[in-house]
Design an enzyme around this catalytic site. Structure first.
Site, PDB file in Angstrom:
ATOM      1  N   ASP A 160      -9.547   2.705   2.667  1.00 30.31           N
ATOM      2  CA  ASP A 160      -9.430   2.094   3.999  1.00 30.31           C
ATOM      3  C   ASP A 160      -9.838   3.088   5.097  1.00 30.31           C
ATOM      4  O   ASP A 160     -10.380   2.692   6.128  1.00 30.31           O
ATOM      5  CB  ASP A 160      -7.982   1.650   4.277  1.00 30.31           C
ATOM      6  CG  ASP A 160      -7.632   0.344   3.583  1.00 30.31           C
ATOM      7  OD1 ASP A 160      -8.550  -0.434   3.253  1.00 30.31           O
ATOM      8  OD2 ASP A 160      -6.424   0.098   3.369  1.00 30.31           O
ATOM      9  N   LYS A 189       0.806  -1.227   0.000  1.00 32.64           N
ATOM     10  CA  LYS A 189       0.000   0.000   0.000  1.00 32.64           C
ATOM     11  C   LYS A 189       0.839   1.278   0.000  1.00 32.64           C
ATOM     12  O   LYS A 189       0.406   2.305  -0.510  1.00 32.64           O
ATOM     13  CB  LYS A 189      -0.937   0.006   1.207  1.00 32.64           C
ATOM     14  CG  LYS A 189      -2.016  -1.043   1.069  1.00 32.64           C
ATOM     15  CD  LYS A 189      -2.991  -1.048   2.221  1.00 32.64           C
ATOM     16  CE  LYS A 189      -3.954  -2.204   2.005  1.00 32.64           C
ATOM     17  NZ  LYS A 189      -5.150  -2.125   2.785  1.00 32.64           N
TER      18      LYS A 189
HETATM   19  N1  LIG Z   1      -9.898  -5.527   7.009  1.00 32.46           N
HETATM   20  C1  LIG Z   1      -9.437  -4.746   6.070  1.00 32.46           C
HETATM   21  O1  LIG Z   1     -10.181  -4.177   5.277  1.00 32.46           O
HETATM   22  C2  LIG Z   1      -7.949  -4.517   5.991  1.00 32.46           C
HETATM   23  C3  LIG Z   1      -7.486  -3.389   5.319  1.00 32.46           C
HETATM   24  C4  LIG Z   1      -6.106  -3.174   5.270  1.00 32.46           C
HETATM   25  C5  LIG Z   1      -5.220  -4.092   5.853  1.00 32.46           C
HETATM   26  N2  LIG Z   1      -5.703  -5.177   6.494  1.00 32.46           N
HETATM   27  C6  LIG Z   1      -4.768  -6.128   7.145  1.00 32.46           C
HETATM   28  O2  LIG Z   1      -3.839  -5.388   7.929  1.00 32.46           O
HETATM   29  C7  LIG Z   1      -2.585  -6.075   8.005  1.00 32.46           C
HETATM   30  C8  LIG Z   1      -1.407  -5.144   7.682  1.00 32.46           C
HETATM   31  O3  LIG Z   1      -1.479  -4.722   6.336  1.00 32.46           O
HETATM   32  P1  LIG Z   1      -0.494  -3.556   5.801  1.00 32.46           P
HETATM   33  O4  LIG Z   1      -0.931  -3.279   4.417  1.00 32.46           O
HETATM   34  O5  LIG Z   1      -0.413  -2.447   6.783  1.00 32.46           O
HETATM   35  O6  LIG Z   1       0.929  -4.323   5.790  1.00 32.46           O
HETATM   36  P2  LIG Z   1       2.395  -3.667   5.910  1.00 32.46           P
HETATM   37  O7  LIG Z   1       2.422  -2.299   5.336  1.00 32.46           O
HETATM   38  O8  LIG Z   1       3.323  -4.679   5.357  1.00 32.46           O
HETATM   39  O9  LIG Z   1       2.648  -3.544   7.493  1.00 32.46           O
HETATM   40  C9  LIG Z   1       2.769  -4.709   8.289  1.00 32.46           C
HETATM   41  C10 LIG Z   1       2.899  -4.331   9.763  1.00 32.46           C
HETATM   42  O10 LIG Z   1       3.013  -5.557  10.517  1.00 32.46           O
HETATM   43  C11 LIG Z   1       4.232  -5.519  11.294  1.00 32.46           C
HETATM   44  N3  LIG Z   1       4.787  -6.872  11.395  1.00 32.46           N
HETATM   45  C12 LIG Z   1       4.880  -7.814  10.423  1.00 32.46           C
HETATM   46  N4  LIG Z   1       5.481  -8.931  10.890  1.00 32.46           N
HETATM   47  C13 LIG Z   1       5.768  -8.682  12.194  1.00 32.46           C
HETATM   48  C14 LIG Z   1       6.397  -9.438  13.231  1.00 32.46           C
HETATM   49  N5  LIG Z   1       6.834 -10.690  13.030  1.00 32.46           N
HETATM   50  N6  LIG Z   1       6.512  -8.871  14.462  1.00 32.46           N
HETATM   51  C15 LIG Z   1       6.069  -7.618  14.691  1.00 32.46           C
HETATM   52  N7  LIG Z   1       5.481  -6.840  13.747  1.00 32.46           N
HETATM   53  C16 LIG Z   1       5.322  -7.364  12.515  1.00 32.46           C
HETATM   54  C17 LIG Z   1       5.157  -4.583  10.519  1.00 32.46           C
HETATM   55  O11 LIG Z   1       6.150  -4.105  11.391  1.00 32.46           O
HETATM   56  P3  LIG Z   1       7.508  -3.419  10.795  1.00 32.46           P
HETATM   57  O12 LIG Z   1       7.162  -2.004  10.434  1.00 32.46           O
HETATM   58  O13 LIG Z   1       8.482  -3.544  11.899  1.00 32.46           O
HETATM   59  O14 LIG Z   1       7.900  -4.250   9.572  1.00 32.46           O
HETATM   60  C18 LIG Z   1       4.146  -3.497  10.086  1.00 32.46           C
HETATM   61  O15 LIG Z   1       3.856  -2.635  11.162  1.00 32.46           O
HETATM   62  C19 LIG Z   1      -2.711  -7.270   7.040  1.00 32.46           C
HETATM   63  O16 LIG Z   1      -3.057  -8.397   7.823  1.00 32.46           O
HETATM   64  C20 LIG Z   1      -3.871  -6.876   6.150  1.00 32.46           C
HETATM   65  O17 LIG Z   1      -4.534  -7.988   5.605  1.00 32.46           O
HETATM   66  C21 LIG Z   1      -7.055  -5.416   6.576  1.00 32.46           C
END
Ligand SMILES: NC(=O)c1ccc[n+]([C@@H]2O[C@H](COP(=O)([O-])OP(=O)(O)OC[C@H]3O[C@@H](n4cnc5c(N)ncnc54)[C@H](OP(=O)(O)O)[C@@H]3O)[C@@H](O)[C@H]2O)c1
Length: 291
Positions: free
Chosen positions: A109, A73
């Protein structure tokens, strides 16, 4: 798709790393079928090294538009021709519209998260405190939405605190009445902050495969009954994070309502047609996807 695809069918879809777990292809194609629209929504699993080519491919293949999901994103922005003003401020895009070869990024979002919170009429975040786990693309939308709702204080906990600092830097000047504080994920302050918060949101990917048995909260005893605990993940329907919150007597909400609301807004941007929330939820219930 109508009943059959023909030479005029317009393609929409989703680009992400783990799109096989996404409910969006089902939702959008059900809407298309029900309303006999000449569109078809496809999943595009894209490796990070191919993201730029995939985005250029939207133009080359005359695809009408796509959703962008985890983890692209933020990364996708540099490949777009323009970004709508609020998505630009959020710094994350979850929807791309292709207008005759001009790719514009939007963020639905923010509205999706806001509407999902508004479903609980008793819950008001104005002048209250929120703890956010994560600082990725989804966190940016959640924090922005809460600031627009005049939250008093936001505490962002992230494994990489620099990303959370960047959110603070980017947003603080737009919302001078609210305060943002940043902590590393294992910060001892978590106890105090959750103790005084009304809302706790998991925006990390801890809880989806391959991290399905993980939660960002090191100690489940920190949950309390006065909290609304929200996990953006919807598959599984109840992550460990939500199960522990429920066990502590907190109200819980998963990512499904947000998914539905943001999906409705994205669909409207591509097709000019806005489906009803109720009909979309009924479609999802029918397949028992989240059982
Ligand atoms: N329901 C909905 O409509 C909706 C909408 C949007 C997103 N989502 C969900 O939200 C989640 C995040 O999406 P995103 O687009 O924000 O992804 P992203 O930009 O890749 O961000 C991922 C986040 O998770 C953290 N993370 C990942 N692995 C980790 C670990 N092992 N330990 C600690 N922190 C960890 C990352 O920390 P770092 O910064 O340290 O890497 C970062 O803060 C996904 O599950 C997605 O499916 C749902």
């Amino acid at each position: 798709m109508k009943k059959e695809i023909d030479g005029k069918t317009e393609i929409i879809g989703i680009i992400g790393k783990n799109v096989e777990n996404s409910l969006s292809p089902f939702i959008h194609n059900q809407i298309i079928l029900k309303h006999s629209l000449n569109f078809c929504y496809l999943p595009f699993q894209v490796a990070e090294s191919n993201l730029d080519k995939a985005i250029q491919g939207i133009k080359a293949l005359n695809i009408r538009g796509v959703n962008i999901t985890f983890p692209y994103k933020v990364k996708v922005i540099k490949f777009l021709d323009e970004v709508e003003k609020s998505a630009q401020r959020v710094g994350a895009v979850n929807t791309i519209v292709n207008n005759k070869g001009m790719l514009t990024g939007y963020n639905t979002d923010v509205i999706g998260f806001k509407r999902s919170l508004q479903e609980d009429e008793e819950f008001v975040i104005k002048k209250k405190k929120a703890v956010i786990f994560g600082a990725g693309g989804a966190a940016r939308a959640v924090v922005y939405a809460l600031l627009e709702e005049e939250v008093e204080e936001i505490y962002i906990f992230n494994r990489t605190p620099e990303r959370a600092e960047k959110i603070k830097q980017d947003f603080s000047s737009f919302f001078p009445k609210s305060s943002i504080y940043v902590f590393p994920l294992e910060e001892e302050n978590l106890k105090d902050k959750i103790g005084s918060a009304h809302l706790v949101v998991n925006t990390t990917s801890l809880g989806i495969p391959p991290q399905i048995d993980k939660t960002p909260l090191p100690d489940e005893k920190l949950f309390h009954p006065d909290l609304l605990v929200y996990d953006l993940i919807y598959h599984p329907a109840k992550t460990l994070f939500l199960r522990q919150a429920e066990g502590a007597g907190a109200k819980i909400i998963n990512g499904l309502p947000m998914l539905v609301y943001q999906g409705i807004e994205s669909f409207y941007l591509w097709t000019g047609f806005k489906p009803e929330r109720k009909e979309v939820l009924e479609m999802i219930k029918r397949i028992n996807f989240l059982a």
